[in-house]
Design a protein around this motif. Structure first.
Motif, PDB file in Angstrom:
ATOM      1  N   SER A 187      44.679 -93.567  21.651  1.00 52.49           N
ATOM      2  CA  SER A 187      43.854 -93.194  20.770  1.00 52.49           C
ATOM      3  C   SER A 187      42.645 -92.729  21.274  1.00 52.49           C
TER       4      SER A 187
ATOM      5  N   THR B 163      48.894-101.221  16.731  1.00 51.54           N
ATOM      6  CA  THR B 163      47.428-101.373  16.220  1.00 51.54           C
ATOM      7  C   THR B 163      46.787 -99.980  15.743  1.00 51.54           C
ATOM      8  N   TYR B 164      47.600 -99.019  15.534  1.00 51.24           N
ATOM      9  CA  TYR B 164      47.134 -97.876  15.138  1.00 51.24           C
ATOM     10  C   TYR B 164      47.273 -97.693  13.763  1.00 51.24           C
ATOM     11  N   GLN B 165      45.894 -97.066  13.207  1.00 49.64           N
ATOM     12  CA  GLN B 165      45.653 -96.940  11.789  1.00 49.64           C
ATOM     13  C   GLN B 165      45.993 -95.386  11.187  1.00 49.64           C
TER      14      GLN B 165
ATOM     15  N   GLU C 277      44.548 -91.974  12.345  1.00 49.73           N
ATOM     16  CA  GLU C 277      43.922 -92.051  13.529  1.00 49.73           C
ATOM     17  C   GLU C 277      44.316 -91.067  14.330  1.00 49.73           C
TER      18      GLU C 277
ATOM     19  N   CYS D  12      54.959 -94.502  15.813  1.00 53.08           N
ATOM     20  CA  CYS D  12      53.839 -93.947  14.931  1.00 53.08           C
ATOM     21  C   CYS D  12      54.642 -92.445  14.482  1.00 53.08           C
TER      22      CYS D  12
END
Length: 316
Positions: free
Chosen positions: A252, A199-201, A204, A234
């Protein structure tokens, strides 16, 4: 009654003709009559001492990658390179020809191997005689890896899952030491089974969680900025480069978009002047800024960073 003429056997006739060497070919030169001498190799049984020596030497070969990884970890942790080299990376490259990643792989493989050896028990409970094969006291885990490629895929799993994956790979290999490909396939299936959505953008800001991952040693508590979101990891940009980090090693900070942009600016500023050849004090300060748990610099931090920028910017 007249008998029909006998049919001539062409194969026999031809063979007979072929068996007759030409006039200019002696018997010794004729391949059809050549004698092939086979020397029997005598196979002798090994004595008990020779069997012990063989097992001992085989174990040394099998565990070479393990010992190399352990030695590299100790050299790094005790900074035994400091008299000749400024950084561990520089030392490995010049002394052994290893890149940072190669050295990290060997250390990670040794960590996994150590986990498989102890099998979750205290090391004191394991037979330590160098001439003996390490025996596992639970789960019957006695088949061990003998090269780095077999254990490298396991490094992405938690210690308990590493043992599960290795035992499964041994089973699929028919009770023998599995190939790196088999281990990789097993690890892939386990990761699919426990897949966590990424779900990381992009952009971020995340905190790095080491969690017994030797490749992240020294990065615990540091922050990084997501530059690429992959299926199980990531790519995170930090002050000293980019790293592919598993989702289980990221947390996060949940910063606002404007705060993430501020951290991006700070990251860019540090990255422009951070080099391993910096003076130790300057390098240490930049590393401390790389562990900020807030999206801004204090007035003193801003002044110190500005001084370093004016001193080192454009030099390297």
């Amino acid at each position: 009654m007249t008998k029909p003429p006998r049919k001539r056997n062409k194969a026999t006739s031809t063979a007979s003709s072929d068996d007759t060497p030409p006039d200019n070919l002696t018997q010794e030169e004729n391949p059809a009559t050549a004698t092939i001498t086979v020397t029997a190799v005598e196979v002798s049984e090994l004595t008990e001492q020779e069997i012990s020596d063989r097992l001992h030497l085989e174990r040394k070969v099998e565990r070479a990658f393990f010992e190399a990884g352990k030695a590299l970890a100790e050299l790094r942790d005790r900074k035994l390179y400091r008299s000749t080299h400024k950084t561990f990376e520089e030392y490995c490259k010049q002394r052994f020809g290893y890149t940072r990643i190669a050295a990290s792989y060997k250390i990670a493989a040794a960590t996994v191997m150590d986990n498989l050896l102890t099998n979750g028990l205290q090391k004191e409970e394991i037979a330590t005689d160098e001439l003996q094969t390490p025996k596992m006291l639970t789960n019957g885990l006695q088949i061990l890896p003998n090269n780095e490629r077999q254990v490298r895929p396991l490094a992405s799993l938690e210690p308990e899952v590493q043992r599960e994956a290795w035992q499964k790979a041994v089973e699929e290999a028919g009770g023998k030491v599995p190939s790196g490909r088999i281990v990789k396939d097993v690890v892939q299936r386990i990761m699919e089974r426990t897949k966590i959505p990424n779900t990381y953008q992009l952009g971020e800001v995340c905190q790095i969680l080491v969690k017994d991952n030797p490749e992240l040693r020294g990065k615990g508590g540091c922050w990084g900025i997501v530059s690429q979101a992959n299926e199980f990891s990531c790519t995170v940009r930090m002050w000293d480069g980019e790293y592919a980090i598993g989702l289980q090693h990221l947390k996060s900070y949940n910063y606002l978009p404007a705060e993430c942009q501020q951290m991006q600016v700070i990251c860019d500023r540090i990255a422009k002047i951070y080099f391993d050849s910096l003076e130790e004090t300057a390098r240490s300060l930049l590393q401390l800024l790389g562990k900020l748990n807030r999206p801004w610099l204090t007035a003193v931090e801003e002044k110190l960073l500005s001084v370093l920028e004016s001193e080192y910017s454009g030099i390297f």
